[in-house]
Scaffold this motif. Sequence first.
Motif, PDB file in Angstrom:
ATOM      1  N   THR A 156      80.358   1.534 -32.824  1.00 56.79           N
ATOM      2  CA  THR A 156      80.415   0.094 -33.051  1.00 56.79           C
ATOM      3  C   THR A 156      79.981  -0.222 -34.473  1.00 56.79           C
ATOM      4  O   THR A 156      79.268   0.547 -35.108  1.00 56.79           O
TER       5      THR A 156
ATOM      6  N   PRO B 169      72.615  -2.826 -32.393  1.00 55.90           N
ATOM      7  CA  PRO B 169      72.394  -1.408 -32.643  1.00 55.90           C
ATOM      8  C   PRO B 169      73.721  -0.654 -32.586  1.00 55.90           C
ATOM      9  O   PRO B 169      74.594  -1.005 -31.800  1.00 55.90           O
TER      10      PRO B 169
ATOM     11  N   ARG C 264      76.317   1.892 -31.490  1.00 53.65           N
ATOM     12  CA  ARG C 264      76.522   2.574 -30.221  1.00 53.65           C
ATOM     13  C   ARG C 264      77.697   3.532 -30.365  1.00 53.65           C
ATOM     14  O   ARG C 264      78.748   3.154 -30.875  1.00 53.65           O
TER      15      ARG C 264
ATOM     16  N   GLU D 103      79.670   3.825 -23.512  1.00 52.59           N
ATOM     17  CA  GLU D 103      78.813   3.882 -24.704  1.00 52.59           C
ATOM     18  C   GLU D 103      77.636   4.772 -24.347  1.00 52.59           C
ATOM     19  O   GLU D 103      76.790   4.403 -23.541  1.00 52.59           O
TER      20      GLU D 103
ATOM     21  N   GLU E 251      75.406   6.601 -26.541  1.00 53.87           N
ATOM     22  CA  GLU E 251      74.286   6.868 -27.449  1.00 53.87           C
ATOM     23  C   GLU E 251      74.036   5.646 -28.312  1.00 53.87           C
ATOM     24  O   GLU E 251      74.975   5.035 -28.826  1.00 53.87           O
ATOM     25  N   TYR E 252      72.755   5.286 -28.456  1.00 51.59           N
ATOM     26  CA  TYR E 252      72.352   4.225 -29.384  1.00 51.59           C
ATOM     27  C   TYR E 252      71.748   4.898 -30.602  1.00 51.59           C
ATOM     28  O   TYR E 252      70.958   5.825 -30.474  1.00 51.59           O
TER      29      TYR E 252
ATOM     30  N   THR F 215      69.835   4.361 -34.472  1.00 50.07           N
ATOM     31  CA  THR F 215      69.188   3.501 -35.454  1.00 50.07           C
ATOM     32  C   THR F 215      69.627   3.987 -36.828  1.00 50.07           C
ATOM     33  O   THR F 215      69.963   5.167 -37.001  1.00 50.07           O
TER      34      THR F 215
ATOM     35  N   GLU G  34      75.081   4.906 -21.343  1.00 51.12           N
ATOM     36  CA  GLU G  34      74.016   3.933 -21.130  1.00 51.12           C
ATOM     37  C   GLU G  34      74.609   2.584 -20.734  1.00 51.12           C
ATOM     38  O   GLU G  34      73.941   1.777 -20.108  1.00 51.12           O
TER      39      GLU G  34
END
Length: 180
Positions: free
Chosen positions: A36, A40, A42, A57, A59-60, A62, A96
């Motif tokens: 994305t 955050p 993704r 989705e 994995e997030y 940073t 997630e």
Amino acid sequence: MARSSDGAEPTASPDRPESLTGGALVVHVHVHLAVTGAFPLRVADVLFTDDGVVIPEYEYLTPLFGVAQSGVGTAGERARDRFHEGGPAGLVDLAERVHRLPYDDVTAVRIYQSSVGRPKIAVVTESGPPYAYRVHAPVDAESLAAALGSLGDRRGFDVEQHAGIGYSPVASLRRFVAGR
């Protein structure tokens, strides 16, 4: 839905999770390692199935610990391994968050290609801003557009190709607010 040789309808299994309408999930086009553009960040795969688009989705990231430390590549490897071991169900289980978009809600898929940046795919729906992702895996945008065009003809959505990076700060903010 396809039937087996004995006439029975196939059932979902770990290899074939249920589709949007309850049948077995069959993937026609799979876009791997998409990220994305709104925080955050993704990491996701975009699966064009028999009756809709499924976007796990998984994995997030940073900016400091995910992006700067090769988090996209690591997440992609983990997802690829999970897909090879468990098929589409593996990706859905790993996720997630999962977006499920029936084709009745999808009006178009836009593919942006530029010499300055990664290709972008945007799934445009009747309600709200598009689901937009930059594709980090190697992809031939022309072949992707052809495959999606064929599927779109059968499922009732348009496929649009655009030259350029496909970035708009206002659109990005709208996606962020909408959680897309």
